[in-house]
Enzyme design. Structure first.
Site, PDB file in Angstrom:
ATOM      1  N   LYS A 111       0.860  -1.184   0.000  1.00 38.36           N
ATOM      2  CA  LYS A 111       0.000   0.000   0.000  1.00 38.36           C
ATOM      3  C   LYS A 111       0.888   1.222   0.000  1.00 38.36           C
ATOM      4  O   LYS A 111       2.055   1.143   0.407  1.00 38.36           O
ATOM      5  CB  LYS A 111      -0.887   0.009   1.257  1.00 38.36           C
ATOM      6  CG  LYS A 111      -2.148   0.817   1.099  1.00 38.36           C
ATOM      7  CD  LYS A 111      -3.220   0.017   0.387  1.00 38.36           C
ATOM      8  CE  LYS A 111      -4.481   0.831   0.216  1.00 38.36           C
ATOM      9  NZ  LYS A 111      -5.571  -0.043  -0.278  1.00 38.36           N
TER      10      LYS A 111
HETATM   11  P1  NAD Z   1     -12.917   7.720  -2.624  1.00 38.79           P
HETATM   12  O1  NAD Z   1     -11.935   8.795  -2.331  1.00 38.79           O
HETATM   13  O2  NAD Z   1     -13.330   7.461  -4.018  1.00 38.79           O
HETATM   14  O3  NAD Z   1     -14.241   7.964  -1.765  1.00 38.79           O
HETATM   15  C1  NAD Z   1     -14.230   8.111  -0.396  1.00 38.79           C
HETATM   16  C2  NAD Z   1     -15.606   8.605   0.054  1.00 38.79           C
HETATM   17  O4  NAD Z   1     -15.620   8.708   1.481  1.00 38.79           O
HETATM   18  C3  NAD Z   1     -15.955   9.983  -0.476  1.00 38.79           C
HETATM   19  O5  NAD Z   1     -17.336  10.039  -0.741  1.00 38.79           O
HETATM   20  C4  NAD Z   1     -15.590  10.892   0.689  1.00 38.79           C
HETATM   21  O6  NAD Z   1     -16.301  12.118   0.670  1.00 38.79           O
HETATM   22  C5  NAD Z   1     -15.980  10.011   1.858  1.00 38.79           C
HETATM   23  N1  NAD Z   1     -15.299  10.383   3.101  1.00 38.79           N
HETATM   24  C6  NAD Z   1     -14.012  10.780   3.268  1.00 38.79           C
HETATM   25  N2  NAD Z   1     -13.773  11.048   4.555  1.00 38.79           N
HETATM   26  C7  NAD Z   1     -14.925  10.790   5.214  1.00 38.79           C
HETATM   27  C8  NAD Z   1     -15.323  10.880   6.561  1.00 38.79           C
HETATM   28  N3  NAD Z   1     -14.474  11.315   7.506  1.00 38.79           N
HETATM   29  N4  NAD Z   1     -16.585  10.509   6.878  1.00 38.79           N
HETATM   30  C9  NAD Z   1     -17.429  10.092   5.931  1.00 38.79           C
HETATM   31  N5  NAD Z   1     -17.123   9.992   4.641  1.00 38.79           N
HETATM   32  C10 NAD Z   1     -15.887  10.347   4.286  1.00 38.79           C
HETATM   33  O7  NAD Z   1     -12.302   6.416  -1.932  1.00 38.79           O
HETATM   34  P2  NAD Z   1     -12.579   4.882  -2.295  1.00 38.79           P
HETATM   35  O8  NAD Z   1     -11.564   4.459  -3.266  1.00 38.79           O
HETATM   36  O9  NAD Z   1     -14.031   4.686  -2.559  1.00 38.79           O
HETATM   37  O10 NAD Z   1     -12.161   4.215  -0.913  1.00 38.79           O
HETATM   38  C11 NAD Z   1     -13.049   4.121   0.202  1.00 38.79           C
HETATM   39  C12 NAD Z   1     -12.621   2.966   1.067  1.00 38.79           C
HETATM   40  O11 NAD Z   1     -12.628   1.761   0.291  1.00 38.79           O
HETATM   41  C13 NAD Z   1     -11.187   3.074   1.620  1.00 38.79           C
HETATM   42  O12 NAD Z   1     -11.156   2.445   2.877  1.00 38.79           O
HETATM   43  C14 NAD Z   1     -10.382   2.265   0.628  1.00 38.79           C
HETATM   44  O13 NAD Z   1      -9.175   1.780   1.182  1.00 38.79           O
HETATM   45  C15 NAD Z   1     -11.348   1.146   0.321  1.00 38.79           C
HETATM   46  N6  NAD Z   1     -11.119   0.428  -0.944  1.00 38.79           N
HETATM   47  C16 NAD Z   1     -10.969   1.104  -2.125  1.00 38.79           C
HETATM   48  C17 NAD Z   1     -10.769   0.368  -3.296  1.00 38.79           C
HETATM   49  C18 NAD Z   1     -10.611   1.035  -4.643  1.00 38.79           C
HETATM   50  O14 NAD Z   1     -10.287   0.329  -5.612  1.00 38.79           O
HETATM   51  N7  NAD Z   1     -10.845   2.326  -4.782  1.00 38.79           N
HETATM   52  C19 NAD Z   1     -10.720  -1.019  -3.252  1.00 38.79           C
HETATM   53  C20 NAD Z   1     -10.899  -1.662  -2.044  1.00 38.79           C
HETATM   54  C21 NAD Z   1     -11.102  -0.917  -0.894  1.00 38.79           C
END
Ligand code: NAD
Length: 423
Positions: A111
């Site tokens: 990561k």
């Molecule tokens: P992203 O940046 O696309 O979206 C994150 C969302 O969470 C946004 O809507 C943002 O406004 C919101 N957010 C941020 N801080 C916040 C808070 N304090 N309270 C409430 N909402 C909040 O991110 P993502 O890629 O969707 O990732 C989200 C989670 O999923 C993370 O934990 C990430 O590690 C995990 N994840 C992502 C992927 C990927 O491929 N993008 C894959 C597996 C897991």
């Protein structure tokens, strides 16, 4: 178990490590293997200078942590968020190792991230930051060694800049250096929606186990409306369920009659955040988690379900779209309650790494697959992994999180013992 120095300290890493230790003990893991797996193999910390549009130079800290590559090249996302630190990145790298092993991918876990809020940056500032960060970690990454992907705060465009910067240095195009790229430069169909789609695939499998019919009576709440949360909300709506609450960093919105995905996306395109969305009532992120619903999908940040709200959850299925949304204390409470079916993060959100793996394979082969084939293979891999974890949980009489880690750690341990210790 012997301890080593803990440079990675931080609440998230400590908890991730202690979950590993709990499961290692339960499966009587070989001591030498446990010693190696409880910390990452390697970490790089870099200072990243980049020029703002004003002409001023900013300096931020970036990280790439490689936890384990026994099964194949390191794989894992890059996060741009102000709270990124070594402990958080190390925890997420460890979780990537488990995720790849649970699914059965020939990949390890890594990561990375940069401690910065990307939202106020202009496109040019974001590009300069990304290109300089890429140069700083250049010798650490590569299609055969370590393949980054998007995570919170990064996206397809950021991946495109990384791929271009890396390729410029090598003197030829290297699409396989990152996944989650735009389609026209070697990205895969279906990658963008894959983590959210995968979450829904595991919800379908979980619902089958608890005999829940996924129809219009099923109320869904989603925290985080980004790459994972929005895709999950869309897919839940598509399969006929009612998404009653969603939120982002600005707060949430609730509508008992159901929220409309397309209308929320249109609002976001105009306003960047959900705050002020007119088709529902404002709720806070804390209220969203406690809402009366059938399926709760935390898909934003870690540690939002904790000891103070774990008893107040009203969902029947908790599908962890985010990494680490539930603290160990909360996990304990939920296990004791016994009335919530938990699909743990390392299983629920593994769809992202599955289609990243497909993208990497397509890039290496220069042969691209149709979206239907990708989604079908994703379904097969996710449902096989779900079944493997569920069967383990039944056989060993443990919860799904423990079972998922049992599957992962056993697989990696067997492979490490077979490969042996160098030299
Ligand atoms: P992203 O940046 O696309 O979206 C994150 C969302 O969470 C946004 O809507 C943002 O406004 C919101 N957010 C941020 N801080 C916040 C808070 N304090 N309270 C409430 N909402 C909040 O991110 P993502 O890629 O969707 O990732 C989200 C989670 O999923 C993370 O934990 C990430 O590690 C995990 N994840 C992502 C992927 C990927 O491929 N993008 C894959 C597996 C897991």
């Amino acid at each position: 178990m012997k301890k080593t120095n803990n440079e990675w300290d931080g609440p998230f890493f400590k908890e991730t490590q202690s979950t590993f230790e709990r499961v290692a003990k339960a499966i009587s893991l070989d001591e030498n293997i446990a010693l190696r797996l409880r910390v990452p193999e390697r970490a790089l910390i870099v200072s990243v200078p980049f020029r703002m549009d004003s002409g001023k130079v900013e300096l931020v800290t970036g990280y790439r942590v490689q936890h384990n590559d026994t099964l194949g090249p390191y794989k894992g996302g890059l996060r741009y968020h102000p709270h990124v630190n070594l402990g958080e990145v190390a925890a997420l790298a460890m979780m990537m190792t488990w995720k790849s092993a649970i699914i059965g991918l020939p990949l390890g876990g890594a990561k990375g991230g940069v401690a910065i809020d990307p939202i106020p940056l202009s496109r040019q500032e974001l590009q300069r930051l990304t290109r300089r960060f890429t140069i700083e970690i250049l010798n650490f990454i590569g299609p055969d060694s370590d393949v980054p992907a998007p995570d919170m705060g990064t996206n397809e465009q950021v991946m495109a800049w990384i791929m271009d910067t890396y390729s410029q240095q090598k003197g030829h195009s290297v699409p396989g250096v990152v996944t989650g790229k735009p389609i026209d430069i070697g990205g895969s169909l279906g990658r963008k929606e894959a983590p959210g789609r995968g979450v829904v695939y595991t919800i379908i499998s979980a619902a089958e186990k608890i005999k829940m019919r996924l129809d219009s009576k099923i109320r869904v709440a989603v925290q985080g409306f980004g790459q994972v949360g929005a895709a999950a909300a869309r897919k839940m709506e598509k399969i006929g369920c009612k998404v009653v609450a969603v939120s982002d960093v600005s707060g949430g919105v609730y509508n008992a009659n159901g929220l409309r995905y397309d209308s929320m996306m249109a609002y976001l395109a105009q306003n960047k955040v959900l705050r002020g969305y007119p088709e529902g009532d404002f709720i806070t992120n804390e209220q969203l988690l406690e809402i009366d619903c059938d399926v709760l999908i935390p898909a934003a940040i870690e540690r939002v379900i904790h000891k103070d709200n774990a008893r107040k959850l009203k969902c029947k299925i908790l599908a962890e779209g985010a990494n680490g949304p539930t603290t160990n204390e909360a996990d304990h409470i939920i296990r004791d309650r016994g009335d919530i079916f938990v699909v743990p993060d390392v299983l629920a959100n593994a769809g992202g790494v599955v289609v990243s793996y497909f993208e990497w394979v397509q890039d290496l082969q220069n042969l691209f697959w149709k979206e239907k084939e990708i989604n079908h293979r994703l379904w097969e891999m996710m449902s096989d992994a779900f079944e493997k974890v569920y069967t383990t949980s039944q056989k060993e009489k443990v919860d799904m999180r423990t079972a998922a880690l049992m599957v992962a750690i056993r697989k990696i341990s067997t492979s490490m013992l077979t490969r042996g210790l160098y030299p």
